[in-house]
Design a protein around this motif. Structure first.
Motif, PDB file in Angstrom:
ATOM      1  N   ALA A 183       0.831  -1.200   0.000  1.00  0.00           N
ATOM      2  CA  ALA A 183       0.000   0.000   0.000  1.00  0.00           C
ATOM      3  C   ALA A 183       0.867   1.252   0.000  1.00  0.00           C
ATOM      4  O   ALA A 183       0.589   2.210  -0.718  1.00  0.00           O
ATOM      5  CB  ALA A 183      -0.935   0.003   1.208  1.00  0.00           C
ATOM      6  N   LYS A 184       1.950   1.229   0.772  1.00  0.00           N
ATOM      7  CA  LYS A 184       2.842   2.390   0.826  1.00  0.00           C
ATOM      8  C   LYS A 184       3.393   2.704  -0.557  1.00  0.00           C
ATOM      9  O   LYS A 184       3.381   3.837  -1.003  1.00  0.00           O
ATOM     10  CB  LYS A 184       4.013   2.110   1.773  1.00  0.00           C
ATOM     11  N   GLY A 187       1.129   4.222  -2.995  1.00  0.00           N
ATOM     12  CA  GLY A 187       0.864   5.649  -2.799  1.00  0.00           C
ATOM     13  C   GLY A 187      -0.005   5.995  -1.607  1.00  0.00           C
ATOM     14  O   GLY A 187      -0.480   7.117  -1.506  1.00  0.00           O
ATOM     15  N   ALA A 188      -0.235   5.044  -0.700  1.00  0.00           N
ATOM     16  CA  ALA A 188      -1.110   5.327   0.430  1.00  0.00           C
ATOM     17  C   ALA A 188      -0.395   6.184   1.473  1.00  0.00           C
ATOM     18  O   ALA A 188       0.773   5.974   1.755  1.00  0.00           O
ATOM     19  CB  ALA A 188      -1.565   4.021   1.071  1.00  0.00           C
TER      20      ALA A 188
ATOM     21  N   LEU B  60      11.368   1.627   1.209  1.00  0.00           N
ATOM     22  CA  LEU B  60      10.684   0.969   2.327  1.00  0.00           C
ATOM     23  C   LEU B  60      11.643   0.715   3.478  1.00  0.00           C
ATOM     24  O   LEU B  60      11.258   0.711   4.631  1.00  0.00           O
ATOM     25  CB  LEU B  60      10.073  -0.356   1.865  1.00  0.00           C
ATOM     26  N   ILE B  78       8.985   7.253   0.397  1.00  0.00           N
ATOM     27  CA  ILE B  78       8.898   6.454  -0.821  1.00  0.00           C
ATOM     28  C   ILE B  78       8.678   7.355  -2.017  1.00  0.00           C
ATOM     29  O   ILE B  78       7.757   8.175  -2.027  1.00  0.00           O
ATOM     30  CB  ILE B  78       7.762   5.423  -0.680  1.00  0.00           C
ATOM     31  N   PRO B  80       7.331   8.577  -5.388  1.00  0.00           N
ATOM     32  CA  PRO B  80       6.097   8.215  -6.114  1.00  0.00           C
ATOM     33  C   PRO B  80       6.355   7.613  -7.491  1.00  0.00           C
ATOM     34  O   PRO B  80       5.445   7.037  -8.087  1.00  0.00           O
ATOM     35  CB  PRO B  80       5.342   9.542  -6.228  1.00  0.00           C
ATOM     36  N   PHE B  92      -4.680  -7.308  -1.906  1.00  0.00           N
ATOM     37  CA  PHE B  92      -5.529  -7.166  -0.728  1.00  0.00           C
ATOM     38  C   PHE B  92      -6.661  -8.177  -0.769  1.00  0.00           C
ATOM     39  O   PHE B  92      -7.504  -8.119  -1.672  1.00  0.00           O
ATOM     40  CB  PHE B  92      -6.073  -5.737  -0.644  1.00  0.00           C
ATOM     41  N   VAL B 103      -6.675   0.519  -6.847  1.00  0.00           N
ATOM     42  CA  VAL B 103      -6.352   1.090  -5.542  1.00  0.00           C
ATOM     43  C   VAL B 103      -5.209   2.117  -5.601  1.00  0.00           C
ATOM     44  O   VAL B 103      -5.253   3.138  -4.919  1.00  0.00           O
ATOM     45  CB  VAL B 103      -6.070  -0.039  -4.513  1.00  0.00           C
ATOM     46  N   GLY B 104      -4.224   1.873  -6.468  1.00  0.00           N
ATOM     47  CA  GLY B 104      -3.089   2.797  -6.576  1.00  0.00           C
ATOM     48  C   GLY B 104      -3.523   4.212  -6.975  1.00  0.00           C
ATOM     49  O   GLY B 104      -3.270   5.170  -6.251  1.00  0.00           O
ATOM     50  N   PHE B 107      -5.440   5.829  -4.150  1.00  0.00           N
ATOM     51  CA  PHE B 107      -4.550   6.320  -3.098  1.00  0.00           C
ATOM     52  C   PHE B 107      -3.935   7.654  -3.506  1.00  0.00           C
ATOM     53  O   PHE B 107      -3.707   8.529  -2.694  1.00  0.00           O
ATOM     54  CB  PHE B 107      -3.411   5.322  -2.847  1.00  0.00           C
ATOM     55  N   ARG B 108      -3.650   7.778  -4.797  1.00  0.00           N
ATOM     56  CA  ARG B 108      -2.969   8.978  -5.264  1.00  0.00           C
ATOM     57  C   ARG B 108      -3.922  10.112  -5.599  1.00  0.00           C
ATOM     58  O   ARG B 108      -3.536  11.106  -6.215  1.00  0.00           O
ATOM     59  CB  ARG B 108      -2.112   8.641  -6.484  1.00  0.00           C
ATOM     60  N   ASN B 155       0.054   2.545 -12.154  1.00  0.00           N
ATOM     61  CA  ASN B 155       0.623   3.811 -11.698  1.00  0.00           C
ATOM     62  C   ASN B 155       1.696   4.350 -12.648  1.00  0.00           C
ATOM     63  O   ASN B 155       2.323   5.354 -12.361  1.00  0.00           O
ATOM     64  CB  ASN B 155       1.252   3.637 -10.311  1.00  0.00           C
TER      65      ASN B 155
END
Ligand code: ATP
Ligand code: MG
Lengths: 282, 259
Positions: A183-184, A187-188, B60, B78, B80, B92, B103-104, B107-108, B155
């Motif tokens: 998730a990180k 882009g979370a 990470l 991190i 982008p 997930f 989801v990516g 999130f963005r 992404n």
């Protein structure tokens, strides 16, 4: 030619399928029959042993008296007013305490679980708080908050909070580090990780705790009423006890059991809805 | 610092402490560089520190010493521009295929409609039509891998880190996916760091193959693969050059494992 073989094969499979469906149905018919038999046998031996005096009716009552008591309560009402009102009062205290305790437990469980420092500092106190028989706090709540609803709700909250909290905390701690890392990179930000990754991972833990803790909330409310109140099923039990009315105690117990089973059914429905992504829910 | 490089690891150390406090040195003065748009493969004995290297590049994990530079700059958190296909399953489980892939962008901060459209496009590209609303536990291992690939590609990362992405696939699907990856890469020109155990896969895909020594890892040898592009994955493996390089890497690696 080939078509014919395939057709034959198909009808064969349909036949097998029908047979297996029939078998499953048969199985459940037998199970339900024996369940019913067991209930009847238990109740009727209780009744008979009570009537011939092997079991003391004065202390343990007999099923027919208990049923009679429930009927009286339903038709004529209890000494404190109609039965449905007593159920409603207890239910209100239970649900309120359950909701407050559950929300508080989930929020603080996640907050603490996400922060290693806080988790390390407080985990010891949570263990201690969990070991204390919290039901005793009921007396303090009655003194502090009076005979009204507040003291019962408070007791229910305390009963629920620690169970839900413990599970939410555990669920958060066990959230898969790979999923969080993924998730990180995708882009979370921190709050997205908490709400979109950690919370769903912890959900099965949290829901499992809701199952047990509704029962705890009910116990909290009833014990609170028992310790001192003007209404509710707990008071009904206390009154029956004071009058040496064993049938009344059992009758109140059955009413409580019905409430608890209904709640459990509703929570299971909720669980299946929220966890439909999980493999083979039965 | 030479900023010709998109990724630069400069004398990087990475240590782990075991629960008893014993130190495991995984990377010891490890250096490696990747140019923009370059396809690099990394091979090395198991446990030598390949995944560790990727997690340092992704941001990470942090190096204990030395520098990790992206476009000549050190960065916090991190970047982008990074996409990372993990070695372990990381889709997930509570999201269906469509939601996993969109989801990516969500999130963005891209709006739901656009993200969903993009996701449908990627579902088509990785061949998962008809499975949009399936949950991961209802998919095969290879299909889950494809979800993970789409999740990362959507992404459009400039730096693509891949940790044995195809190791769970059967040979035919593997070749298909490799070909697809080359095509995507030739269009988008991301810098790729591709970790694999499969020497042939490394040689077929990459411009450059880094052969790592056993732990603590250092770059033992770098092979420039000058097989011309575009490459046909299913055919390139029979060329003389391919066989020569593969053999040579094989020898390098067996030295590391046998000692
Ligand atoms: N979080 C950690 N804590 C302690 N040791 C670790 C940790 N992560 C990795 N290691 C150690 O670091 C070494 C390198 O691990 P890494 O995952 O980078 O290997 P790898 O080259 O990717 O291996 P493989 O090819 O099997 O995936 C291993 O010996 C492992 O035991
Ligand atoms: Mg690895």
């Amino acid at each position: 030619m080939n078509d014919k073989i395939i057709m034959n094969r198909k009808s064969e499979i349909t036949k097998l399928e029908q047979a297996s469906i029939k078998k499953v149905k048969e199985h459940w018919r037998i199970v339900i029959f024996y369940r019913f038999m067991f209930l009847t046998a238990t109740l009727s031996s209780w009744e008979i042993l009570g009537r011939i005096g092997v079991i003391d009716q004065f202390f343990f009552s007999i099923p027919s008296k208990i049923i009679y008591q429930i009927c009286i309560w339903i038709i004529k009402g209890t000494s404190q007013g109609p039965l449905w009102l007593q159920v409603l009062v207890t239910l209100e205290e239970t649900v309120l305490g359950f909701l407050i305790g559950a929300v508080m437990g989930i929020v603080s469980g996640i907050a603490l679980g996400r922060n290693k420092m806080l988790a390390d500092i407080f985990s010891i106190y949570i263990k201690i708080a969990n070991a204390i028989p919290r039901i005793v706090l009921g007396s303090i709540f009655i003194i502090a908050l009076g005979l009204g609803m507040a003291s019962k709700v408070a007791l229910a909250v305390v009963m629920v909070f620690f169970v839900v909290f413990g599970n939410a905390f555990q669920g958060v701690r066990e959230a898969d580090v790979n999923l969080i890392a993924n998730a990180k990179v995708l882009g979370a930000n921190d709050s997205q990780i908490t709400f979109k990754v950690v919370l769903p991972s912890a959900l099965s833990w949290i829901l499992a705790s809701l199952h047990i803790s509704f029962g705890f909330a009910l116990v909290g409310a009833v014990v609170g009423e028992f310790l001192g109140s003007k209404q509710g099923i707990g008071l009904l039990i206390a009154t029956a006890q004071g009058a040496f009315n064993a049938a009344g105690v059992f009758a109140a117990m059955i009413v409580l059991a019905v409430v608890a089973l209904l709640a459990d059914y509703l929570i299971t429905r909720l669980e299946n809805r929220l966890l439909k992504w999980r493999p083979n829910i039965q | 610092m030479n900023s010709n490089f998109l990724i630069e690891l400069d004398n990087v150390d990475r240590r782990f402490a075991s629960p008893e406090g014993k130190i495991i040195q995984v990377l010891d003065s490890f250096s490696m560089t990747v140019k923009p748009g370059e396809f690099c493969a990394v091979v090395g004995p198991t446990g030598c520190g390949k995944s560790t290297t990727l997690s340092l590049i992704s941001g990470l994990a942090k190096a204990n010493a030395g520098k990790v530079l992206i476009e000549g700059k050190e960065f916090n958190g991190i970047d982008p521009r990074v996409g990372y296909v993990f070695q372990t399953d990381a889709v997930f489980p509570w999201k269906n295929v469509l939601d996993n892939i969109s989801v990516g962008p969500l999130f963005r901060g891209i709006n739901k409609k656009e993200a969903t459209e993009k996701a449908f496009d990627w579902i088509k590209r990785v061949g998962l039509q008809g499975f949009e609303y399936h949950y991961p536990h209802q998919l095969s291992g290879g299909m889950r891998k494809r979800v993970a690939l789409a999740q990362t590609f959507i992404n459009s990362p400039d730096i693509l880190l891949m940790d044995e992405p195809f190791s769970a696939l059967d040979v035919q699907t593997k070749i298909l996916m490799q070909q697809e990856l080359l095509q995507l890469w030739s269009k988008h020109k991301a810098a790729v760091v591709f970790v694999t155990h499969d020497i042939e896969e490394a040689v077929i895909l990459a411009d450059k193959v880094f052969v790592l020594s056993k732990r603590p890892a250092r770059v033992k040898k770098i092979y420039n693969i000058d097989i011309q592009r575009p490459r046909i994955v299913s055919e390139a493996r029979y060329t003389q050059k391919f066989i020569e390089i593969s053999k040579s890497i094989w020898n390098d690696l067996s030295e590391e494992v046998n000692i």
